[in-house]
Scaffold this motif. Structure first.
Motif, short mmCIF file in Angstrom:
data_model
loop_
_atom_site.label_atom_id
_atom_site.label_comp_id
_atom_site.label_asym_id
_atom_site.label_seq_id
_atom_site.Cartn_x
_atom_site.Cartn_y
_atom_site.Cartn_z
N ALA A 113 -16.78 -31.67 44.12
CA ALA A 113 -16.04 -32.68 43.39
C ALA A 113 -14.71 -32.99 44.09
CB ALA A 113 -15.78 -32.22 41.96
N PRO C 277 -28.75 -33.18 40.17
CA PRO C 277 -27.44 -32.98 39.56
C PRO C 277 -26.28 -33.12 40.54
CG PRO C 277 -28.97 -31.39 38.69
CD PRO C 277 -29.71 -32.15 39.75
N PHE D 28 -16.18 -34.57 35.51
CA PHE D 28 -16.89 -33.99 36.63
C PHE D 28 -15.92 -33.47 37.67
CE2 PHE D 28 -20.84 -36.08 35.38
CZ PHE D 28 -21.75 -35.12 35.78
N PHE D 29 -14.83 -34.22 37.82
CA PHE D 29 -13.87 -33.87 38.85
C PHE D 29 -13.00 -32.72 38.38
CE2 PHE D 29 -10.29 -34.25 41.61
CZ PHE D 29 -10.82 -34.74 42.78
N LEU D 30 -12.48 -32.86 37.19
CA LEU D 30 -11.61 -31.82 36.63
C LEU D 30 -11.60 -32.00 35.12
CD1 LEU D 30 -9.88 -29.59 37.88
CD2 LEU D 30 -7.91 -31.08 37.59
N LEU D 48 -25.61 -24.32 26.02
CA LEU D 48 -26.78 -24.96 26.61
C LEU D 48 -28.07 -24.16 26.38
CD1 LEU D 48 -25.12 -25.80 30.02
CD2 LEU D 48 -25.39 -27.35 28.09
N MET D 208 -23.64 -20.61 35.06
CA MET D 208 -22.86 -21.57 35.82
C MET D 208 -23.76 -22.58 36.53
SD MET D 208 -20.02 -18.93 37.17
CE MET D 208 -19.27 -20.01 38.35
N TYR D 210 -26.78 -23.37 35.76
CA TYR D 210 -27.45 -24.19 34.76
C TYR D 210 -26.51 -25.26 34.24
CZ TYR D 210 -30.58 -25.36 30.96
OH TYR D 210 -31.41 -26.04 30.11
N PHE D 212 -24.17 -26.56 35.83
CA PHE D 212 -24.01 -27.54 36.90
C PHE D 212 -25.10 -28.60 36.80
CE2 PHE D 212 -24.37 -28.43 41.66
CZ PHE D 212 -23.31 -29.31 41.64
N ASN D 213 -26.32 -28.16 36.46
CA ASN D 213 -27.42 -29.11 36.34
C ASN D 213 -27.15 -30.18 35.32
OD1 ASN D 213 -29.27 -28.33 38.27
ND2 ASN D 213 -30.06 -26.68 37.00
N PHE D 214 -26.35 -29.84 34.32
CA PHE D 214 -26.11 -30.81 33.27
C PHE D 214 -24.66 -31.26 33.24
CE2 PHE D 214 -29.91 -28.52 32.11
CZ PHE D 214 -30.79 -29.59 32.07
N GLN D 216 -21.84 -29.80 33.14
CA GLN D 216 -20.88 -29.16 32.23
C GLN D 216 -19.82 -28.40 33.04
OE1 GLN D 216 -21.34 -29.30 28.64
NE2 GLN D 216 -22.77 -30.90 29.27
N VAL D 217 -18.95 -29.14 33.71
CA VAL D 217 -18.01 -28.51 34.63
C VAL D 217 -17.09 -27.54 33.90
CG1 VAL D 217 -16.25 -28.94 36.38
CG2 VAL D 217 -18.17 -30.50 36.15
N ILE D 220 -18.56 -24.23 33.96
CA ILE D 220 -18.47 -23.63 35.30
C ILE D 220 -17.08 -23.01 35.50
CG2 ILE D 220 -18.50 -24.11 37.77
CD1 ILE D 220 -20.45 -26.39 37.19
N ILE D 221 -16.06 -23.77 35.15
CA ILE D 221 -14.70 -23.25 35.36
C ILE D 221 -14.46 -22.03 34.47
CG2 ILE D 221 -12.25 -23.76 35.19
CD1 ILE D 221 -12.80 -26.53 36.13
#
Ligand SMILES: Nc1ncnc2c1ncn2[C@@H]1O[C@H](COP(=O)(O)OP(=O)(O)OP(=O)(O)O)[C@@H](O)[C@H]1O
Ligand SMILES: Nc1ncnc2c1ncn2[C@@H]1O[C@H](COP(=O)(O)OP(=O)(O)OP(=O)(O)O)[C@@H](O)[C@H]1O
Ligand SMILES: [Mg+2]
Ligand SMILES: [Mg+2]
Lengths: 253, 253, 378, 253, 253
Positions: A113, C277, D28-30, D48, D208, D210, D212-214, D216-217, D220-221
């Motif tokens: 990103a 994705p 997505f970016f932040l 999820l 994380m 998973y 990413f696939n959807f 959900q940043v 992840i963070i």
């Protein structure tokens, strides 16, 4: 006789491999030695339209060297600062400790990103791998510089800048170098993770992952061997410099 | 024997350290001493009585809690080119050759290479190590290293040499040899020397005056002039007599 | 798609991409897998499995005929600012689709070059050329672009399926059908492109200065992109509109110019992704403006507010259900029977899917439900 | 005042994050700070359909601990053998050097084929991460045991087994412990790679990827932060033991 | 003064080392010496003359190139419980308390805890450190550590004590104190003692006989009996006379 001991185990492994491969007879489980050798011995042949083993290895090395140099360029000055100044150390330490355990692989989504596709995000992942060992060793090296060396310089009239350049840096150099060696090793290990990023369409890591899609296990194993050998070669290079340039460290006192 | 011009004055110097636990340790209490030009003064005292602390304060490496230091009438607040210190532990830069170790003080003054190497050559000769200019410290014995430390200190042509148990780590024979050589250097260069030791023998062999300190906090217990001419004979009656007097001073509690 | 506690079940294994599937099958860890082409075809050529059925033949009968698969998406801002560029890219894609439908053999070879450098795959003492693999895979994919009404309603099925999987958390979670349609689609581009093609009259759009990006997957589903680039000379000579690679010697070019009527109007970076994705993430941050991806990632991204629209289809069908060589299954019915027998024997089948919520995952869930077989994630 | 320095940088980062997130306005970016906090502050809430942050973290820790213990159980005895016997060392060294630079991630395809999906292959990847640092430190630690300690034991009548148990192992323990600490750190960093394996359907790494696939940043963070914190906590635990049990090392001499 | 029963015989011992470069270094050449029960023999010689080598051969830690060692008539081929060695450098186990350091020799013999602690108590008292049984070595001064090393050696009740410059690292005062205490222990325990030093003063103060070695390869230059009774006065004429004689021996080349 003793000289042959080091090659005994590799020979056993190779023999065991070939026997097992013949017995199992399943290229997905363990491809035959020959098929891996075939890949290794034709390093210039194109693989799956992704370039040759050789050209991909060169690319990976270039990327790792670049990311590593970047990490060194930031970690060494920062480490010297943190090693010399307790305020700087207090300022950065907590944050660094928190970031350190996060694996480079976990940064992949954010790297994508933030740094977009292409070299920058690959370099970022490699950078992360090399940064912390270099930083921590630089701090340790600078702290380990004998106070006496610094005081001798002061009594001989050196100013702060000269002490830094002529005492702190050369005195800490062996430990910093160890940090560079370890950092390079980890950076090299990150190349597979980095080349998994979209937009990387070459490099050893990419080649291996791509080969996986088509069940080309022999290409994967050849890639692993090349990664091992290149890693070994760089480590030896670092150690050689260590021995020739920083011999004083072991012999001191 | 304070015949010459006054070189160094120690006026009411005391020093209290704060330890990490927040306690305070008084290392020195009210030291007054005046040292003449070309005089050789030995400071003698039990371990931990503050000898090193005193020398560091004189060198400008530490600040006294009370009192002050004057060199040729000027107050000392930071390391000064008028004084050079030789440390208890080996303090050469192991990554520099003998030549570049000795040249260090000249280098930080910005002297040109050719000039400084010619000066260094003179001092290498003075300490009797002409053949070793390209060697590294780890290739040399302890005695040779301390000779180089002396040459390094002399090369910046200080008025005062501060020596903190420089021969403590040497074996008996080498130590005797170094003592004789130091006296020769003193004779040739006419430096003022402050020499810390806890060997009674050494002090009696070297000094014009011996300053005996008490246990911590160090105070001056007695100042003993040694009238005996040089070279001294360690078994001469005069020597034995001074030696016995000093020994008595430090063994009685 | 709900788990039935009693009755037969099949285990669905999330293989996280197609990479591991051949290995898992060849080492007996799964009984089969469902994957997009050409990876379904890897099993038969490597002699580790057989394709029991292609996706369009999954039950309910004829329900998945022409089921949607890969789509072309574009960012809304480029649609607004450079509609002409978008139209031209759509034209190129449609022309290319037409070409590969009329020249399947040549196209298969070109795609093999793109995906594998026409190289050989080696499995023990079997060595198969990638051209042969693509020759087999190609006829199982239907290349079509029209965003027809049927196709659109097929897409909605996926939205509902993703809702059931609880991965819709944004705008698509509770919206009505018409809201969903307007959130997902912008079919006007297809209409304009088709007009130009029918009129054989191609508008030269104003050039864009900045470099644009197209994301795509390493699958023959995206063959229209590969053919457009590989056969650029043909399209340029025939229609005066083409995607010309900067370095035509590359088997997988990564930079191409869009040329309309002899004028370069845009430059595209071609970005390959392992999975949708990541490409949608690249879309969201404006690194790529167009993406050739599967529909679920596109939907998930739109659900999260990514400003992209689905313009048209790229292909329909084109996935295959693979089972191990020793399986008694030859079509869906025998497969279902096998699944039931195995469940009854206490050893339920394990089938790998590329990821939870992927097209293949959803199709398989529906089909199993239709055959009264439950699923269990393993 | 000084006490606040460590939290300055984290605060700056958080503030910068929030400002950037608002300005960029692209999850997505932040993602916004709040959305990440929301995940972190509801650690027991299902994400999820893949379990909660907490339950996945527990699973990951269990796996890493298991793989780590396995690595220690093999690396420590092997390292003691290699440190003591030059024949054993010659036998294994070349092979170990070649395998060491191969990243655990590169083993994923083979791990999958050899150890099947499930815990075993996850453990294998983690094992690979921990194994080499533990082994190399054990060798170094054993070699670093003072010869005098061994000889004292011999003159006092200890046999080979007693020397091993009562001198070599406790003498090398601090360095082995460092190896364990580093090894655990790397093992922990491998958890993301390990949980990317097909068939892993839980754990922080899985969550994380998973997420990413959807897109959900924020998940992840949050996952990265949890990884960082757990890594930090274990590191602190190891260091605490080091300080309390192996204090003698720093203070020796 | 060889009045008692013969305890130790050194017969024609020489030792040649092969260095790493393939050269050979002769450290000792034809040493013959007979030591009586309860005798206190000091071995004096310049640095590198082979004193440590000789002691190690006697202790059974090294094998002589020619010649042999007999203790109470038995040939020595390996460390024997009849002799205990105290090393030049600090050799306590830093991870053991004072108590467990002293108990080491008893522990490896399988003596029970209660019994060995009661024995250790006696020796702790002998060396005057009753209050320190629970301390760790790093909490103690150098002098205290060497006292514990002596207690550890004594605890196994050897017939012969081999001491290799045990007080070399101590300062002058502590050293004098330790010498007096050692004489007291010798007096109480009636051990045979072989004591290596390069301090003439120390040798004259302690020994019944002084064995002066030449420079490398070490040969016996002269054996000087010291008739002076104990306690000796360092400034007595007899003391000074022996001291001068020995000094002359080692300074003439
Ligand atoms: N930086 C410091 N902080 C706290 N205490 C200190 C510090 N430096 C020295 N001391 C204490 O001051 C006292 C004097 O120390 P100093 O090193 O000057 O003694 P010394 O006479 O040189 O001893 P030695 O003969 O062992 O070298 C000692 O008790 C020491 O512990
Ligand atoms: N293991 C070895 N290999 C090669 N040379 C050795 C070895 N051990 C000792 N030497 C050499 O043998 C000689 C005698 O060494 P030794 O340690 O016995 O001297 P020493 O009299 O104890 O000296 P010091 O007073 O400095 O302790 C030295 O030249 C030394 O370098
Ligand atoms: Mg001192
Ligand atoms: Mg010795």
């Amino acid at each position: 006789m003793r000289r042959f001991i080091p090659i005994l185990l590799p020979l056993c492994i190779l023999a065991g491999w070939e026997i097992a491969a013949i017995a199992i007879n399943n290229a997905f489980f363990l491809p035959r030695l020959e098929s891996v050798l075939d890949v290794l011995l034709n390093p210039l042949q194109d693989r799956l339209g992704s370039g040759s083993l050789f050209s991909n290895a060169i690319l990976s090395v270039e990327r790792v060297v670049l990311g590593f140099l970047l990490a060194a360029a930031i970690a060494i000055p920062l480490g010297i600062g943190m090693g010399r100044s307790s305020v700087l150390n207090a300022f950065f330490d907590a944050t660094i400790q928190l970031f350190r355990p996060i694996p480079p692989l976990a940064w992949v989504p954010l790297a994508l990103a933030w740094f977009k596709i292409g070299l920058t995000s690959i370099l970022f992942i490699i950078f992360l791998g090399a940064f912390f060992p270099i930083l921590l060793n630089t701090i340790e090296g600078v702290r380990g510089v004998k106070q006496t060396w610094v005081e001798v310089a002061a009594t001989l009239g050196a100013d702060e800048r000269q002490i830094l350049a002529k005492v702190i840096v050369p005195g800490a150099a062996p430990i910093i170098w160890t940090g560079l060696r370890v950092g390079f090793g980890i950076a090299w290990m990150c190349v597979v993770a980095a080349e998994m990023l979209p937009g990387a369409s070459n490099g050893l890591g990419y080649l291996m992952i791509y080969a996986f899609n088509f069940g080309q296990v022999q290409v994967i194993i050849a890639g692993m061997i090349v990664i091992g050998l290149i890693g070994l070669a760089f480590d030896a290079l670092f150690k050689w410099v260590e021995r020739s340039r920083f011999r004083w460290r072991g012999l001191e006192r | 024997m304070t015949l010459g011009r006054i070189m160094l004055e120690i006026r009411g110097v005391s020093k209290t350290f704060a330890t990490e636990k927040g306690e305070t340790v008084q290392a020195l209490a009210g030291i007054d001493l005046t040292v003449a030009e070309q005089e050789f003064v030995c400071i003698l005292g039990p371990s931990g009585c503050g000898k090193t602390t005193l020398l560091r304060i004189i060198a400008g490496l530490d600040r006294p809690t009370t009192g002050e230091i004057l060199v040729e009438g000027d107050a000392v607040t930071a390391p000064s080119p008028k004084m050079a210190m030789i440390f208890q532990e080996y303090s050469l830069y192991p990554w520099r050759t003998v030549l570049d170790n000795i040249a260090f003080g000249l280098e930080v003054r910005g002297m040109e290479r050719a000039e400084r190497y010619s000066i260094v050559g003179r001092y290498l000769k003075l300490v009797g190590l002409e053949g070793f200019s390209g060697s590294y410290p780890y290739e040399l014995s302890g005695g040779m290293r301390q000779r180089i430390a002396v040459a390094r200190a002399l090369a910046i042509e200080p008025a005062v040499l501060l020596m903190d148990e420089p021969f403590g780590a040497l074996d008996a024979q080498t130590r005797n040899l170094m003592q004789r050589e130091l006296l020769e250097i003193h004779n040739k260069t006419k430096k003022t020397i402050l020499f810390v030791t806890h060997s009674v023998d050494e002090a009696v062999f070297l000094a014009d005056r011996i300053v005996v300190l008490t246990t911590r906090p160090g105070r001056i217990r007695e100042i003993i002039p040694v009238q005996d001419g040089r070279p001294r004979e360690r078994t001469s009656p005069e020597f034995v007599q001074v030696r016995r007097h000093v020994l008595d001073l430090i063994t009685e509690k | 798609t709900t788990t039935q506690p009693s009755g037969p079940t099949v285990g669905l294994l999330n293989a996280k991409g197609t990479g591991a599937m051949p290995t898992l099958l060849a080492t007996g860890q799964i009984d089969g897998y469902i994957a997009w082409q050409p990876f379904a075809e890897v099993a038969p050529v490597a002699h580790i499995g057989k394709v029991v059925t292609y996706s369009q033949n999954l039950p309910p009968a004829s329900r998945w005929k022409n089921h949607p698969c890969c789509v072309l998406t574009a960012r809304e801002d480029i649609l607004a600012a450079n509609p002409g560029i978008v139209d031209s890219l759509a034209v190129v894609t449609i022309l290319s689709t037409q070409y590969l439908n009329t020249h399947p053999n040549e196209s298969a070879e070109l795609v093999a070059d793109w995906l594998a450098g026409k190289g050989n795959f080696t499995y023990g003492n079997i060595s198969v050329s990638s051209v042969e693999v693509l020759d087999r895979a190609f006829p199982t994919v239907k290349f079509t672009n029209e965003p027809s009404e049927d196709w659109q309603s097929g897409q909605l099925e996926f939205v509902y399926a993703l809702r059931e999987l609880k991965v819709m958390t944004g705008s698509l979670q509770n919206s009505t059908e018409s809201q969903v349609r307007s959130l997902l689609f912008d079919t006007s581009v297809y209409g304009r492109a088709k007009q130009q093609i029918d009129a054989k009259q191609f508008t030269t759009p104003p050039a864009v200065q900045r470099q644009l990006g197209i994301g795509y997957l390493m699958s023959d589903h995206d063959a229209s992109l590969f053919i457009a680039v590989k056969k650029w000379q043909y399209f340029n000579d025939t229609y005066g509109i083409a995607l010309k690679p900067r370095d035509p010697t590359q088997s997988r070019p990564d930079l191409a110019d869009l040329i309309v009527n002899g004028k370069t109007v845009a430059t595209f970076k071609l970005v390959a992704g392992d999975a949708g994705p990541a490409l949608m993430q690249l879309s969201s941050i404006d690194t790529v403006q167009f993406a050739y991806v599967g529909n679920p990632p596109a939907m998930a991204a739109i659900d999260k507010g990514t400003p992209v629209k689905i313009l048209m289809a790229l292909n329909t069908e084109g996935s295959g259900l693979v089972v191990s060589l020793n399986s008694p299954a030859n079509d869906w019915d025998t497969f279902a029977q096998w699944a039931k027998d195995r469940a009854a024997a206490g050893k339920p089948l394990v089938i790998a899917v590329p990821s939870k919520g992927s097209i293949q995952d959803i199709l398989l869930r529906y089909a199993l439900e239709e055959s009264n077989i439950g699923v269990k994630e393993v």
